[in-house]
Design an enzyme around this catalytic site. Structure first.
Site, PDB file in Angstrom:
ATOM      1  N   TYR A  56     -55.466  53.132  26.564  1.00 51.79           N
ATOM      2  CA  TYR A  56     -55.951  53.718  25.481  1.00 51.79           C
ATOM      3  C   TYR A  56     -54.661  54.027  24.956  1.00 51.79           C
ATOM      4  O   TYR A  56     -53.281  54.740  25.889  1.00 51.79           O
ATOM      5  CB  TYR A  56     -56.308  54.763  25.038  1.00 51.79           C
ATOM      6  CG  TYR A  56     -56.962  54.938  23.914  1.00 51.79           C
ATOM      7  CD1 TYR A  56     -57.262  54.716  22.585  1.00 51.79           C
ATOM      8  CD2 TYR A  56     -58.634  54.608  23.521  1.00 51.79           C
ATOM      9  CE1 TYR A  56     -57.816  54.275  21.314  1.00 51.79           C
ATOM     10  CE2 TYR A  56     -59.615  54.678  23.403  1.00 51.79           C
ATOM     11  CZ  TYR A  56     -59.167  54.261  22.170  1.00 51.79           C
ATOM     12  OH  TYR A  56     -60.175  53.953  20.879  1.00 51.79           O
ATOM     13  N   GLU A  58     -52.661  54.752  21.246  1.00 51.38           N
ATOM     14  CA  GLU A  58     -52.232  54.289  20.229  1.00 51.38           C
ATOM     15  C   GLU A  58     -51.192  54.487  19.919  1.00 51.38           C
ATOM     16  O   GLU A  58     -50.372  55.983  20.285  1.00 51.38           O
ATOM     17  CB  GLU A  58     -52.707  55.455  19.528  1.00 51.38           C
ATOM     18  CG  GLU A  58     -54.752  54.995  18.872  1.00 51.38           C
ATOM     19  CD  GLU A  58     -55.304  56.469  18.697  1.00 51.38           C
ATOM     20  OE1 GLU A  58     -55.064  57.871  18.593  1.00 51.38           O
ATOM     21  OE2 GLU A  58     -55.907  56.123  17.866  1.00 51.38           O
ATOM     22  N   ASP A 207     -47.178  33.617   4.599  1.00 53.64           N
ATOM     23  CA  ASP A 207     -49.369  33.921   6.123  1.00 53.64           C
ATOM     24  C   ASP A 207     -48.950  32.468   6.583  1.00 53.64           C
ATOM     25  O   ASP A 207     -50.182  30.703   6.392  1.00 53.64           O
ATOM     26  CB  ASP A 207     -50.384  33.353   5.620  1.00 53.64           C
ATOM     27  CG  ASP A 207     -51.289  33.348   5.988  1.00 53.64           C
ATOM     28  OD1 ASP A 207     -51.429  33.557   6.812  1.00 53.64           O
ATOM     29  OD2 ASP A 207     -52.591  33.931   5.596  1.00 53.64           O
ATOM     30  N   THR A 233     -51.262  34.471  13.217  1.00 57.12           N
ATOM     31  CA  THR A 233     -52.724  34.530  14.068  1.00 57.12           C
ATOM     32  C   THR A 233     -52.066  33.717  15.484  1.00 57.12           C
ATOM     33  O   THR A 233     -50.759  33.001  15.551  1.00 57.12           O
ATOM     34  CB  THR A 233     -53.893  33.561  13.576  1.00 57.12           C
ATOM     35  OG1 THR A 233     -53.596  32.072  14.140  1.00 57.12           O
ATOM     36  CG2 THR A 233     -54.435  33.784  12.442  1.00 57.12           C
ATOM     37  N   LYS A 236     -53.510  29.542  17.112  1.00 57.38           N
ATOM     38  CA  LYS A 236     -54.661  28.743  16.210  1.00 57.38           C
ATOM     39  C   LYS A 236     -53.070  27.457  16.995  1.00 57.38           C
ATOM     40  O   LYS A 236     -53.413  27.449  17.985  1.00 57.38           O
ATOM     41  CB  LYS A 236     -54.517  28.114  14.584  1.00 57.38           C
ATOM     42  CG  LYS A 236     -55.546  29.826  13.940  1.00 57.38           C
ATOM     43  CD  LYS A 236     -55.343  29.626  13.029  1.00 57.38           C
ATOM     44  CE  LYS A 236     -56.424  30.680  12.193  1.00 57.38           C
ATOM     45  NZ  LYS A 236     -56.941  30.999  10.826  1.00 57.38           N
ATOM     46  N   ARG A 242     -56.631  35.335  20.930  1.00 56.24           N
ATOM     47  CA  ARG A 242     -57.159  35.212  19.624  1.00 56.24           C
ATOM     48  C   ARG A 242     -56.235  36.440  18.715  1.00 56.24           C
ATOM     49  O   ARG A 242     -56.337  37.968  20.008  1.00 56.24           O
ATOM     50  CB  ARG A 242     -58.678  35.543  19.912  1.00 56.24           C
ATOM     51  CG  ARG A 242     -59.724  35.819  18.212  1.00 56.24           C
ATOM     52  CD  ARG A 242     -60.527  35.505  18.779  1.00 56.24           C
ATOM     53  NE  ARG A 242     -60.834  33.436  19.302  1.00 56.24           N
ATOM     54  CZ  ARG A 242     -60.822  33.053  18.304  1.00 56.24           C
ATOM     55  NH1 ARG A 242     -60.563  33.105  17.412  1.00 56.24           N
ATOM     56  NH2 ARG A 242     -61.002  32.024  18.566  1.00 56.24           N
TER      57      ARG A 242
HETATM   58  C1  LIG Z   1     -57.271  31.378  10.569  1.00 55.70           C
HETATM   59  C2  LIG Z   1     -56.880  32.577   8.929  1.00 55.70           C
HETATM   60  C3  LIG Z   1     -56.635  33.839   9.009  1.00 55.70           C
HETATM   61  C4  LIG Z   1     -57.002  34.652   9.286  1.00 55.70           C
HETATM   62  O1  LIG Z   1     -56.894  34.599  10.754  1.00 55.70           O
HETATM   63  P1  LIG Z   1     -57.889  35.580  12.078  1.00 55.70           P
HETATM   64  O2  LIG Z   1     -57.644  35.607  13.200  1.00 55.70           O
HETATM   65  O3  LIG Z   1     -59.619  34.312  12.040  1.00 55.70           O
HETATM   66  O4  LIG Z   1     -58.526  36.662  11.164  1.00 55.70           O
HETATM   67  C5  LIG Z   1     -55.572  34.084   7.947  1.00 55.70           C
HETATM   68  N1  LIG Z   1     -54.673  33.592   7.022  1.00 55.70           N
HETATM   69  C6  LIG Z   1     -54.896  32.085   7.147  1.00 55.70           C
HETATM   70  C7  LIG Z   1     -54.278  31.162   6.087  1.00 55.70           C
HETATM   71  C8  LIG Z   1     -56.130  31.840   8.141  1.00 55.70           C
HETATM   72  O5  LIG Z   1     -55.872  29.797   8.343  1.00 55.70           O
END
Ligand SMILES: *Cc1c(COP(=O)(O)O)cnc(C)c1O
Length: 432
Positions: A56, A58, A207, A233, A236, A242
């Site tokens: 933990y 936090e 994003d 993320t 990807k 993840r």
């Molecule tokens: C995949 C994605 C997310 C979210 O990611 P998660 O890990 O699935 O929550 C947010 N914004 C965009 C543009 C994405 O393609």
């Protein structure tokens, strides 16, 4: 697979061990074309499976609420430092559990509930967290949406519509402008967003969930230093575990950190943060720049072979890791749903996707989204991508003939055997 000890321990739970073995076999023996997926290194898997899951933590390094955080502090500091170096950012928060949590935290840090945010519409290529009515983002803020330009025969359409975006920014006066897409196959230049945000006095969030790895590898322009906040993320194109992360300048660092914890999350996943540190380290190597360039080259080869087979490609092609296919020119009867199901039977894994102004519902759709990050990691190149494009067309054309499906499935098996992401010879044990 990633750790012999873990394998031995799992042998005591044959039910779970069998499911994991089947999933490994599925990943190895079918072509993975889901644009948001990848194959992590064994080092990333090992860190994810580590004893840090027991801890933990936090708070933040040096400011934790519980004792015993010496090594959690070390690993999180290392992950933050590597993320800052990799992307050239002043500040990094590596605690978001996912891309969606990173986006929510960014909104929490930058705007107030009810404020106006300008973002891309889901059915034009945006993400659920960009204000979909079914997402908490759409319930908590007043989202106004922009889209893409109409399709054009010469392939010059279906690009982010900056004229519409500027007009909406001037009339709606948003507090925040959001760039970023989930189904869009072009480079996103952060500069026009910055100009429009400055003109109307809005903040700008980029994003980078999808292109994070392409940006890290130098294949796409970086929004760091241009956008106020960059969310991403790690699983990807970046090829890590993840999870999510947030990059920003010093001026937003406190607000971002407070939004992630205690604003949104509880204890951080330090085992995943250790794996993020591994992934940031891997992405800083020269091989990763070659990988990012190959991901883009492979998508171009896949797109070209699909165009030869009679598919219409949204925006006429691709400049990133994905190809958005409009199935209607190939076969007006064929929906994205049916295509995904047929391809699944043939061992080609991808997802149906709405195309801009799709006449069909999100459950049916007229499109497919394909991506090259995973199979590029497995070692496939442009020749293999052309072969995959031909197999995909063959099985969709012959979808009513089980012999065609079986023949394609067997060719897919042969192809995958040559490009195994986790070769058995390198695995510590046969359990996973
Ligand atoms: C995949 C994605 C997310 C979210 O990611 P998660 O890990 O699935 O929550 C947010 N914004 C965009 C543009 C994405 O393609």
């Amino acid at each position: 697979m990633n750790s012999p000890d873990a394998d031995d321990a799992l042998a005591g739970d044959p039910e779970v061990a069998a499911i994991l073995a089947s999933e490994l076999e599925r990943q190895r023996s079918t072509v993975q074309l889901i644009a948001s997926e990848n194959f992590t290194s064994r080092a990333v898997l090992a860190a994810t499976a580590s004893v840090l899951t027991n801890k933990y933590s936090e708070g933040y390094p040096g400011r934790r609420y519980y004792g015993g955080n010496v090594f959690a502090d070390e690993v999180e500091s290392l992950a933050r430092e590597r993320a800052r170096t990799l992307f050239g950012a002043a500040h990094a928060n590596v605690q978001p559990h996912a891309g969606a949590s990173a986006n929510l935290a960014a909104y929490l840090a930058l705007v107030e509930p009810g404020d106006t945010i300008l973002a891309m519409r889901l059915d034009q290529g945006g993400h659920l967290t960009h204000g979909s009515p079914v997402s908490i983002t759409g319930k908590s803020y007043r989202f106004v949406s922009y889209g893409v330009t109409p399709a054009a025969d010469d392939g010059s359409g279906e690009r982010i519509d900056f004229d519409q975006l500027r007009d909406l920014a001037r009339t709606e006066r948003p507090r925040l402008l959001v760039a970023g897409t989930t189904a869009y196959s072009r480079v996103i230049d952060p500069r026009p967003f910055r100009e429009i945000a400055d003109e109307v006095g809005a903040l700008f969030m980029f994003d980078a969930a999808h292109p994070a790895g392409l940006i890290a590898g130098g294949a796409h322009p970086s929004p760091v230093g241009i956008a106020d906040v960059v969310t991403l993320t790690t699983h990807k194109t970046l090829r890590g575990p993840r999870g999510g992360a947030i990059l920003c300048g010093e001026e937003h660092a406190r607000a971002v950190d407070a939004a992630v914890f205690p604003g949104l999350q509880g204890g951080p996943l330090e085992h995943v943060i250790a794996a993020k540190a591994v992934a940031f380290g891997e992405a800083a190597r020269p091989e990763f720049a070659r990988y990012a360039a190959q991901v883009v080259g492979n998508a171009a080869a896949l797109a070209a072979s699909l165009a030869d087979e009679g598919f219409r490609l949204v925006s006429g092609g691709t400049e990133n890791h994905q190809v958005l296919v409009d199935l209607r020119a190939f076969d007006p009867e064929l929906t994205g749903k049916e295509a995904q199901e047929v391809l699944d039977r043939a061992g080609i894994t991808c997802n149906r996707n709405q195309i801009p102004d799709d006449p069909r519902s999100p459950f049916v759709t007229s499109g497919l989204r394909l991506g090259t990050p995973a199979e590029t990691t497995a070692g496939m190149g442009e020749d293999e991508m052309r072969a995959v494009g031909a197999l995909l067309a063959r099985v969709l054309r012959g979808r009513s003939d089980e012999r065609v499906v079986a023949q394609v499935r067997s060719e897919v098996t042969e192809l995958c055997a040559r490009f195994d992401p986790y070769p058995a010879s390198e695995r510590a044990s046969a359990v996973r």
